[in-house]
Design a protein around this motif. Structure first.
Motif, mmCIF file in Angstrom:
data_model
loop_
_atom_site.group_PDB
_atom_site.id
_atom_site.type_symbol
_atom_site.label_atom_id
_atom_site.label_comp_id
_atom_site.label_asym_id
_atom_site.label_seq_id
_atom_site.Cartn_x
_atom_site.Cartn_y
_atom_site.Cartn_z
ATOM 1 N N LEU A 226 -8.395 1.216 -7.145
ATOM 2 C CA LEU A 226 -7.734 0.193 -6.236
ATOM 3 C C LEU A 226 -6.623 0.870 -5.460
ATOM 4 N N GLU A 227 -6.256 1.797 -6.047
ATOM 5 C CA GLU A 227 -5.261 2.595 -4.946
ATOM 6 C C GLU A 227 -5.885 3.198 -3.888
ATOM 7 N N GLN A 228 -6.915 4.204 -4.109
ATOM 8 C CA GLN A 228 -7.530 4.642 -2.889
ATOM 9 C C GLN A 228 -8.129 3.606 -1.965
ATOM 10 N N PHE A 229 -8.532 2.530 -2.298
ATOM 11 C CA PHE A 229 -8.864 1.486 -1.279
ATOM 12 C C PHE A 229 -7.794 0.885 -0.543
ATOM 13 N N VAL A 230 -6.532 0.807 -1.111
ATOM 14 C CA VAL A 230 -5.365 0.042 -0.434
ATOM 15 C C VAL A 230 -4.883 1.204 0.546
ATOM 16 N N GLY A 231 -5.112 2.497 -0.013
ATOM 17 C CA GLY A 231 -4.600 3.346 1.071
ATOM 18 C C GLY A 231 -2.986 3.845 0.996
ATOM 19 N N LYS A 232 -2.418 3.357 -0.518
ATOM 20 C CA LYS A 232 -0.943 3.498 -0.540
ATOM 21 C C LYS A 232 -0.877 3.397 -2.105
ATOM 22 N N PRO A 233 0.159 4.316 -2.543
ATOM 23 C CA PRO A 233 0.179 4.425 -4.221
ATOM 24 C C PRO A 233 0.888 2.875 -4.634
ATOM 25 N N LEU A 234 0.096 2.475 -5.737
ATOM 26 C CA LEU A 234 0.477 1.168 -6.354
ATOM 27 C C LEU A 234 1.860 1.064 -6.717
ATOM 28 N N ASN A 235 2.554 2.269 -7.199
ATOM 29 C CA ASN A 235 3.773 2.001 -7.561
ATOM 30 C C ASN A 235 4.750 2.324 -6.372
ATOM 31 N N SER A 236 4.436 1.817 -5.354
ATOM 32 C CA SER A 236 5.264 2.232 -4.124
ATOM 33 C C SER A 236 5.600 0.847 -3.600
ATOM 34 N N PHE A 237 5.022 -0.168 -4.077
ATOM 35 C CA PHE A 237 5.005 -1.469 -3.581
ATOM 36 C C PHE A 237 6.330 -2.130 -4.363
#
Length: 237
Positions: A226-237
């Motif tokens: 999921l993180e790679q597909f979104v293109g942004k670290p998940l903990n940065s949202f």
């Protein structure tokens, strides 16, 4: 006798230690809102950016084709200076010049020309319509790409959500069996249960620990996908 058997079991199963104090970073993680992840995935998608550039190109083509008729308009302007003399009507009897005309001055000219072929009247409209259809097709393709991204993000999101839920369940099961094992080991040393019962509980505890590690591995994979597909670290949202 029971005491020696207990010591043997402890030495044999050291490699299957099921300490309940495990890494709980996964349990503290909170999934960001699905809408935020979807928006970020669309904004960072190379496919979306490429399709947007195609739409901009198609719009520029429409403007260019609508202005092609101006290439058929030609303007002309100029100036000239002339000296003109004319003598007319000479009387043959008297020999006198009856008319003398003298002209001095400048001439100006200006104008424009339109040149159209039969294609300009019948084909130009179709060419412009074709450009508009190309733009519409590009916009529909962009919508299709965005829908596919929404679906993929949703699927990956649900996979991660499920992996985290299952990991919670496996963690609770492992910790519960770890407590049962501690009780069983104590009861075994006191002679309250037989070695077969202790072996059964130890096996269940080991299996629970293995299931937990497998669940943790599945969770980590789902997280990274999921993180790679979104293109942004998940903990940065």
């Amino acid at each position: 006798m029971h005491k020696y058997l207990y010591i043997g079991w402890v030495l044999l199963l050291t490699c299957f230690n099921t300490n309940a104090q495990t890494d709980t970073a996964w349990s503290a993680f909170r999934l960001p809102p699905l809408a935020a992840l979807t928006e970020e995935a669309i904004n960072s998608s190379p496919q979306v950016k490429y399709q947007q550039s195609i739409i901009l190109r198609d719009k520029a083509n429409i403007k260019e084709r609508k202005k092609r008729w101006m290439n058929k308009v030609f303007m002309d302007a100029g100036y000239s200076y002339t000296n003109n003399f004319s003598v007319t009507n000479i009387n043959s009897n008297t020999g006198n010049v009856e008319t003398l005309a003298l002209k001095n001055g400048g001439n100006y000219r200006a104008g424009f020309t339109l040149r159209f072929s039969l294609f300009d009247f019948s084909g130009a409209k179709h060419v412009t319509q074709a450009a508009i259809q190309e733009k519409n097709a590009s916009e529909n393709q962009l919508l299709s790409i965005e829908r596919e991204i929404v679906w993929q993000v949703t699927e990956l999101y649900k996979n991660l959500e499920l992996a985290q839920t299952l990991l919670h369940i496996k963690s609770e099961k492992m910790q519960t069996l770890a407590l049962q094992r501690q009780v069983a080991e104590k009861e075994f040393t006191q002679g309250q249960i037989k070695i077969a019962e202790l072996s059964r509980i130890i096996e269940l505890t080991s299996n629970a620990h293995q299931e937990f590690e497998q669940g943790k591995n599945s969770y980590e994979k789902a997280y990274l996908k999921l993180e790679q597909f979104v293109g942004k670290p998940l903990n940065s949202f």
